[in-house]
Write an enzyme that holds these catalytic residues in place. Structure first.
Site, PDB file in Angstrom:
ATOM      1  N   ASP A   1       0.816  -1.218   0.000  1.00 30.28           N
ATOM      2  CA  ASP A   1       0.000   0.000   0.000  1.00 30.28           C
ATOM      3  C   ASP A   1       0.849   1.268   0.000  1.00 30.28           C
ATOM      4  OD1 ASP A   1      -2.275  -1.699   0.271  1.00 30.28           O
ATOM      5  OD2 ASP A   1      -1.791  -1.862   2.406  1.00 30.28           O
TER       6      ASP A   1
ATOM      7  N   LYS B   1       2.129   1.917  -5.128  1.00 33.50           N
ATOM      8  CA  LYS B   1       2.787   1.367  -6.325  1.00 33.50           C
ATOM      9  C   LYS B   1       1.914   1.581  -7.559  1.00 33.50           C
ATOM     10  CE  LYS B   1       3.035  -2.664  -4.507  1.00 33.50           C
ATOM     11  NZ  LYS B   1       2.582  -2.304  -3.160  1.00 33.50           N
TER      12      LYS B   1
ATOM     13  N   GLY C   1      -3.972  -5.303  -4.159  1.00 33.03           N
ATOM     14  CA  GLY C   1      -4.950  -4.354  -4.701  1.00 33.03           C
ATOM     15  C   GLY C   1      -4.327  -3.008  -4.922  1.00 33.03           C
ATOM     16  N   HIS C   2      -4.464  -2.492  -6.120  1.00 31.59           N
ATOM     17  CA  HIS C   2      -3.987  -1.141  -6.407  1.00 31.59           C
ATOM     18  C   HIS C   2      -5.188  -0.237  -6.609  1.00 31.59           C
ATOM     19  CE1 HIS C   2       0.073  -2.226  -7.070  1.00 31.59           C
ATOM     20  NE2 HIS C   2      -0.092  -2.820  -8.218  1.00 31.59           N
TER      21      HIS C   2
ATOM     22  N   GLN D   1       2.232  -6.554  -3.370  1.00 35.50           N
ATOM     23  CA  GLN D   1       2.593  -6.498  -1.948  1.00 35.50           C
ATOM     24  C   GLN D   1       3.931  -5.763  -1.793  1.00 35.50           C
ATOM     25  OE1 GLN D   1       1.670  -9.930  -2.889  1.00 35.50           O
ATOM     26  NE2 GLN D   1      -0.364  -9.920  -2.042  1.00 35.50           N
TER      27      GLN D   1
HETATM   28  P1  GDP Z   1      -0.492   0.091  -3.805  1.00 34.85           P
HETATM   29  O1  GDP Z   1      -1.063  -1.253  -3.553  1.00 34.85           O
HETATM   30  O2  GDP Z   1       0.946   0.188  -3.363  1.00 34.85           O
HETATM   31  O3  GDP Z   1      -0.709   0.573  -5.190  1.00 34.85           O
HETATM   32  O4  GDP Z   1      -1.239   1.112  -2.865  1.00 34.85           O
HETATM   33  P2  GDP Z   1      -2.811   1.399  -2.724  1.00 34.85           P
HETATM   34  O5  GDP Z   1      -3.431   1.532  -4.038  1.00 34.85           O
HETATM   35  O6  GDP Z   1      -3.425   0.474  -1.758  1.00 34.85           O
HETATM   36  O7  GDP Z   1      -2.754   2.777  -1.950  1.00 34.85           O
HETATM   37  C1  GDP Z   1      -2.379   3.893  -2.515  1.00 34.85           C
HETATM   38  C2  GDP Z   1      -3.499   4.892  -2.330  1.00 34.85           C
HETATM   39  O8  GDP Z   1      -2.948   6.149  -2.101  1.00 34.85           O
HETATM   40  C3  GDP Z   1      -4.364   5.033  -3.557  1.00 34.85           C
HETATM   41  O9  GDP Z   1      -5.666   5.323  -3.173  1.00 34.85           O
HETATM   42  C4  GDP Z   1      -3.730   6.194  -4.294  1.00 34.85           C
HETATM   43  O10 GDP Z   1      -4.657   6.896  -5.099  1.00 34.85           O
HETATM   44  C5  GDP Z   1      -3.266   7.037  -3.140  1.00 34.85           C
HETATM   45  N1  GDP Z   1      -2.042   7.792  -3.375  1.00 34.85           N
HETATM   46  C6  GDP Z   1      -0.939   7.410  -4.057  1.00 34.85           C
HETATM   47  N2  GDP Z   1       0.010   8.358  -3.976  1.00 34.85           N
HETATM   48  C7  GDP Z   1      -0.509   9.355  -3.208  1.00 34.85           C
HETATM   49  C8  GDP Z   1      -0.002  10.599  -2.730  1.00 34.85           C
HETATM   50  O11 GDP Z   1       1.122  10.990  -2.982  1.00 34.85           O
HETATM   51  N3  GDP Z   1      -0.837  11.321  -1.916  1.00 34.85           N
HETATM   52  C9  GDP Z   1      -2.091  10.916  -1.595  1.00 34.85           C
HETATM   53  N4  GDP Z   1      -2.829  11.681  -0.793  1.00 34.85           N
HETATM   54  N5  GDP Z   1      -2.598   9.752  -2.033  1.00 34.85           N
HETATM   55  C10 GDP Z   1      -1.807   8.990  -2.822  1.00 34.85           C
END
Ligand code: GDP
Length: 398
Positions: free
Chosen positions: A12, A15, A39-40, A210
């Site tokens: 999370d 990515k 999940g992204h 992950q």
């Molecule tokens: P992943 O699994 O690593 O892709 O992460 P997630 O998708 O679970 O979480 C990332 C969340 O943070 C998503 O809802 C993105 O839209 C949001 N996000 C990503 N980068 C940023 C940022 O720089 N600032 C903010 N406020 N939200 C972000």
């Protein structure tokens, strides 16, 4: 140029956004591990997409590869595929004939096993799918087209688990066949297809799922996922040789989160944790569970950057800490003596904190001091700073 994007914490880290940001320059986005337990969330043309299996690069018309190292639940894939089509996106994907198929039995066993083991899995059947793979009774995507093979493996798996009922197994075999058949045109020997594409000069972005600290070998075992999520996992998870990777980008936040059970030395509770959780929307994309919150842990970061072989860092969510006067960071552990890297058992380690000055905006010098501190400790350049969910809220350095 081929690059890999991996998470440097417990997942999370954002990515999805970073892969989406970088995807422009690549022809192919390839995933190598995990399944619908990942999940992204990606903001694309003002709309939020939640993707579990399909690489987010398909939103930009790139070819998404689901590698042999993945555990694929075709019912989830079907839903994801349909929802993308509803939004006018025609996903271009290649599914490995050697990826393993998640069946209802794997999901049942995930639930039963997690009741006993208590790791707090997402209960999507991923662990048991790797279990049957290693036990040599798993069903590969390409096996589904041979009724005898599929039935035999399902029988063996359910017998080993003590849940064999002939009629149920036959019914499940029919259901799986139905689900997988819909994707027949996308199923290929991706290890051949991908290597040939690379030889032909196509650019590939390898997308990790992950994160390093959940890797089955290098994570906080046993509270880990059941595959190799560090950059090394892509070699076996896609069948590509090490030399094809030109650069590894690690994604991290200036604080940390963790979902489910497991050690988390810098975890915080109370008002600040709640504030950061709400401001950062730290709730699971797959399960909706509130994420545990903690300060940046440098022993863990140094370790993840080291074993992940990270060349560059993408620092996300710096906006979430905006306005804090002081930001605690764990520089070392005290576990009967000071430690720069985490020992095998980190449960009894106490973080030793320093406080750094907080920042008010992306222009604030204090943010850039913080960035330099990360570069020094992780031994990698910070090339991307993200300060919002949308693509525009991204600063490229250098
Ligand atoms: P992943 O699994 O690593 O892709 O992460 P997630 O998708 O679970 O979480 C990332 C969340 O943070 C998503 O809802 C993105 O839209 C949001 N996000 C990503 N980068 C940023 C940022 O720089 N600032 C903010 N406020 N939200 C972000």
């Amino acid at each position: 140029m081929n690059i890999a994007v991996i998470g440097l914490q417990f997942g999370d880290e954002g990515k999805g956004k970073i892969v989406d940001y970088l995807a422009e320059d690549f022809d192919i986005i390839a995933r190598y591990s995990g399944g619908s337990n990942a999940g992204h969330s990606v903001l694309h043309n003002g709309k939020k997409f939640k993707l579990h299996l399909i690489p987010s690069g398909v939103l930009r018309g790139k070819i998404g590869v689901l590698g042999n190292g993945m555990a694929i639940d075709f019912s989830v894939l079907d839903e994801e595929f349909s929802s993308l089509k509803e939004e006018g996106i025609e996903p271009r994907i290649k599914i490995s004939s050697r990826a393993h198929v998640v069946t209802s039995f794997h999901k049942i066993m995930d639930e039963r096993e997690d009741e006993i083991i208590g790791i707090g899995t997402t209960r999507r059947g991923i662990g048991p799918t790797y279990e049957t793979k290693v036990k040599r009774v798993g069903i590969r995507v390409g096996d589904v087209f041979d009724d005898n093979v599929m039935l035999k493996r399902l029988k063996l798996a359910t017998k080993l688990w003590g849940i064999y009922y002939e009629k149920e197994v036959e019914k499940e075999a029919r259901a799986i066949k139905e689900q997988v058949r819909k994707f027949k045109e996308f199923i290929v020997d991706t290890e051949i297809w991908l290597n040939e594409a690379i030889r032909a000069g196509k650019n590939v972005l390898f997308e990790g799922s992950q994160a390093a600290l959940l890797d089955v070998d290098f994570g906080t075992y046993p509270f880990v996922t059941s595959s190799n999520t560090i950059s090394g996992g892509m070699l076996s998870g896609l069948g590509v040789p090490p030399r094809v990777i030109d650069k590894i980008v690690g994604v991290m936040k200036p604080y940390m989160t963790r979902v489910g059970a497991g050690p988390f030395p810098t975890e915080i509770f109370g008002d600040i944790a709640k504030e950061l959780r709400d401001k950062g929307n730290e709730y699971g994309a797959t399960t909706g569970r509130p994420r545990r919150i903690g300060w940046l842990d440098l022993p863990l970061l140094r370790y993840a950057a080291l074993v992940g072989g990270v060349d560059e860092i993408a620092l996300t969510k710096v906006d979430i800490l905006e306005g804090m006067k002081k930001i605690p960071v764990a520089f070392e552990y005290d576990c009967n003596g000071k430690r720069k890297y985490p020992p095998l058992h980190i449960e009894n380690c106490k973080p030793i904190y320093n406080e750094l000055d907080g920042w008010e905006s992306i222009e604030d010098d204090n943010l850039w001091n913080y960035v330099r501190m990360i570069e020094k400790e992780a031994g990698a350049k910070v090339r991307i700073v993200s300060y919002g969910a949308s693509r525009e809220d991204t600063k490229l350095i250098g």
